[in-house]
Design an enzyme around this catalytic site. Structure first.
Site, short mmCIF file in Angstrom:
data_model
loop_
_atom_site.label_atom_id
_atom_site.label_comp_id
_atom_site.label_asym_id
_atom_site.label_seq_id
_atom_site.Cartn_x
_atom_site.Cartn_y
_atom_site.Cartn_z
CE1 TYR A 18 27.29 32.97 -28.99
CE2 TYR A 18 26.51 30.82 -28.25
CZ TYR A 18 27.42 31.58 -28.95
OH TYR A 18 28.45 30.96 -29.63
CB CYS A 55 17.53 33.98 -35.15
SG CYS A 55 19.25 34.47 -35.06
CD GLN A 108 13.55 37.57 -28.34
OE1 GLN A 108 13.16 37.82 -29.48
NE2 GLN A 108 14.53 36.72 -28.10
N1 SAH Z 1 18.94 34.64 -25.32
C1 SAH Z 1 18.71 36.05 -25.42
C2 SAH Z 1 19.50 36.78 -26.53
C3 SAH Z 1 19.84 36.03 -27.76
S1 SAH Z 1 20.50 37.05 -29.05
C4 SAH Z 1 17.23 36.32 -25.58
O1 SAH Z 1 16.48 35.44 -25.95
O2 SAH Z 1 16.81 37.44 -25.32
C5 SAH Z 1 22.18 36.56 -29.11
C6 SAH Z 1 23.04 37.21 -28.05
O3 SAH Z 1 24.36 36.72 -28.19
C7 SAH Z 1 23.14 38.72 -28.14
O4 SAH Z 1 22.76 39.27 -26.92
C8 SAH Z 1 24.65 38.98 -28.41
O5 SAH Z 1 25.12 40.14 -27.80
C9 SAH Z 1 25.28 37.76 -27.82
N2 SAH Z 1 26.60 37.34 -28.36
C10 SAH Z 1 27.10 37.47 -29.60
N3 SAH Z 1 28.28 36.86 -29.71
C11 SAH Z 1 28.57 36.32 -28.49
C12 SAH Z 1 29.66 35.54 -27.97
N4 SAH Z 1 30.70 35.21 -28.73
N5 SAH Z 1 29.59 35.14 -26.69
C13 SAH Z 1 28.53 35.47 -25.90
N6 SAH Z 1 27.48 36.20 -26.35
C14 SAH Z 1 27.49 36.62 -27.62
#
Ligand code: SAH
Length: 464
Positions: free
Chosen positions: A319, A415, A290
Site C-alpha cells: 500500500y 489510520c 500527505q
Molecule cells: N504509504 C502511502 C499511502 C498510504 S494510503 C503514504 O504514506 O503516502 C493507502 C494506499 O493504499 C492508497 O494509496 C490506496 O490507493 C492503496 N490501496 C488501497 N487498497 C489497496 C490494495 N488492495 N492493494 C494495494 N494498494 C491499495
C-alpha cells in the site's frame, strides 16, 4: 424478549460522561444504556435531554454543564460548530493527545485482545504548534446575493458558508483561496449551482509545498472553457509569485465527487515540489500527498526506527501510494519493493525515486494481496515488511502471506486503530508479537489517530 430502553425521548437526565466516541461525542450511561452527546467530555457532569432513542443506544443534547473537565477549553474557531471539519477543538491539545492514546489502548485490548502489560502503547506524538498545518485546501464555491462565496458545506447540508480563515489550514492557503475568489468575482465568474447543474466554478483547490514554498492552484470547473483566463492568471501570478502551477480540472457530472477525469495545466509547471526530511516529492494536481508534512516526517521516522534497518535488508512496502515510505526506507536498505493499486500513484513513485537518485526501489501496480503472494512464489521475500493500508485494514490474503513468508519484522502504519487491532490479532495468532505501538497526531483537533506498530516473529522476540 423486547427490553424497553431505560431512557425516553425529550426527557432530562443527570449524567456523568465516561468516554468519547470515535466521532468525538461524549458517552454517558443510564442504567448501562449508552447515550451519545456532542460537545461533552469524559468526567464531565451535566444535565442532558434525550433527543433520539434507538434499540441499543440514544442521542442527547447537552443542556447544562454541572462540572467541567480539566481538559475543556473554548474552541478558538468562530465557526467550529457549523463546520464539522474539526471535532475536538473544545478539548485542550494535551487532552486530545491523551484521549487518542487511550482510544488506541482501548481498541487494542477490546478488539485485538492484546495484553497491554506486554505491549507498550506510547504517549501520542503531537505537534508543538498544532494549528495551520494542512498543506491542501479544497473549497466549494457558491453564489450568495450575486457575490461569490467559498468555504465549506454547513454540517448535514449543501449550503456553502463563506470562510475567510480555517485555523488548521496553512494561512498561505487561506490567503490564496480568498484572493482567487475575489479575482474571479471581479471578472464576473459564475459559481456552479448544484441543484440546477449550471454555472462554472465548482471548487478551488490550493496545494502548498511547506518546505519549498511552491504553490499550485486548481480550478475545478463544470465545462472546459475558461472565461477571462489570461486576466485571471495574470492577476493571480502578479499577486502570488510563489504560485508555480495553475491547473484546470473539468468535472461535467452531476455528482458530489470533487474531481473530473480531465486535468489541464493552464499556466506554469505540471508539478510543485516538497520535501519530507531529505526526500523530495513531485506533486501534481491529482497526486496523493500527505496533508500534514511535519507530522508525516514524525510518522515515517518512527516507521524507519521500527524497521531497524542495517543496510542489507530486503523490504516490501505494501500500500505504498506515491512511494513515500519506500523512498524513506530505501536509503537504509538493500532493496525496497513497493506495491500500490492506483497506477498514477506508481508513476509518481517511480518519478520520485528518480528525482532522488534512488535506484534500489522497484514499484508494481496491483493489489497487495495478489502481488505479494506472487512475489513470494517467485522467491522474493522480505526481511522487513511495511504495510500502510486504507481504513479497512489489510486484506486477509495478505496477512496469510505475511505469516507464511515470515519476515523478521512487520511495521504496521495505520489510520484506523480498529482495523489495526483486528489485524494485529491475526498476526499474533500467526506467530508474531507486537512490541510497541506509537500513536502520532497527524490531524490535530480532529478525531483521527494514526499509529505505527512494530511486530517481530515470536522466535526473534525471545532472542532479544
Ligand atoms: N504509504 C502511502 C499511502 C498510504 S494510503 C503514504 O504514506 O503516502 C493507502 C494506499 O493504499 C492508497 O494509496 C490506496 O490507493 C492503496 N490501496 C488501497 N487498497 C489497496 C490494495 N488492495 N492493494 C494495494 N494498494 C491499495
Amino acid at each position: 424478549m423486547k427490553i424497553k430502553p431505560p431512557v425516553e425521548k425529550n426527557e432530562y437526565y443527570d449524567v456523568v460522561f465516561e468516554d468519547l466516541t470515535h466521532e468525538g461525542a461524549g458517552v454517558a450511561k443510564v442504567e448501562g444504556f449508552p447515550i451519545f452527546v456532542p460537545n461533552a467530555l469524559p468526567e464531565e457532569k451535566a444535565q442532558i435531554k434525550v433527543t433520539r432513542v434507538k434499540k441499543g443506544f440514544a442521542f442527547g443534547r447537552l443542556m447544562e454543564l454541572k462540572e467541567e473537565s480539566p481538559h475543556r477549553t473554548d474552541a478558538p474557531c468562530p465557526i467550529y460548530k457549523q463546520c464539522g471539519g474539526c471535532q475536538l477543538q473544545h478539548m485542550t491539545y494535551e487532552g486530545q493527545l491523551l484521549f487518542k492514546q487511550k482510544q488506541v489502548k482501548d481498541v487494542l485490548e477490546r478488539i485485538g485482545k492484546l495484553d497491554l502489560s506486554n505491549v507498550t502503547v506510547h504517549p501520542t506524538l503531537g505537534m508543538e504548534d498544532p494549528w495551520n498545518y494542512r498543506n491542501k485546501a479544497q473549497v466549494p464555491v457558491g453564489e450568495r446575493e450575486g457575490g461569490l462565496v467559498a468555504g465549506f458545506y454547513q454540517q448535514r447540508s449543501h449550503d456553502i458558508i463563506d470562510m475567510s480563515a480555517c485555523l488548521i489550514q496553512q494561512s498561505k492557503n487561506d490567503e490564496a483561496v480568498q484572493a482567487v475568489k475575489d479575482i474571479c468575482a471581479i471578472y464576473g465568474v459564475k459559481a456552479y449551482n448544484e441543484e440546477r447543474h449550471k454555472g462554472w466554478l465548482r471548487h478551488i483547490m490550493v496545494r502548498y509545498g511547506v518546505v519549498t514554498g511552491e504553490m499550485m492552484i486548481v480550478f475545478i470547473t463544470r465545462t472546459n472553457d475558461f472565461p477571462h483566463k489570461a486576466k485571471i492568471i495574470e492577476d493571480i501570478t502578479a499577486k502570488f509569485p510563489h504560485v508555480k502551477s495553475i491547473v484546470q480540472n473539468i468535472n461535467p457530472s452531476k455528482t458530489n465527487v470533487i474531481f473530473g477525469n480531465e486535468t489541464n495545466v493552464i499556466w506554469g509547471e505540471e508539478y510543485i515540489y516538497d520535501l519530507i526530511g531529505d526526500v523530495k516529492f513531485a506533486i501534481s494536481a491529482r497526486s496523493f500527498y500527505q496533508v500534514n508534512p511535519e507530522q508525516t516526517k514524525v510518522l515515517y521516522d518512527k516507521a524507519l526506527e521500527y524497521a531497524e534497518l542495517q543496510g542489507e535488508e530486503t523490504v516490501i512496502d505494501a500500500y505504498c501510494g506515491i512511494g513515500t515510505i519506500s523512498l524513506f526506507l530505501a536509503k537504509q536498505a538493500k532493496k525496497v519493493y513497493g506495491v500500490e493499486i492506483v497506477p498514477e500513484a506508481i508513476e509518481d513513485a517511480k518519478r520520485n525515486a528518480e528525482l532522488n537518485g534512488i535506484t534500489n526501489a522497484e514499484f508494481a501496480v496491483g493489489e497487495a494481496e495478489t502481488v505479494i503472494p506472487k512475489w513470494y512464489e517467485e522467491g522474493i521475500t522480505a526481511d522487513t515488511l511495511v504495510v500502510d493500508p486504507p481504513r479497512k485494514g489489510c486484506d486477509e490474503a495478505l496477512l496469510r502471506t505475511i505469516i507464511e513468508m515470515k519476515p523478521k519484522r512487520v511495521v504496521y502504519v495505520s489510520c484506523n486503530p480498529g482495523t489495526l487491532a483486528r489485524d494485529l490479532r491475526v498476526l499474533e495468532d500467526g506467530g508474531y508479537t507486537t512490541l510497541e505501538v506509537q500513536p502520532v497526531d497527524m490531524f490535530p483537533h480532529t478525531n483521527h489517530v494514526e499509529c505505527v506498530a512494530q511486530l517481530v516473529l515470536k522466535e526473534e522476540a525471545g532472542s532479544r
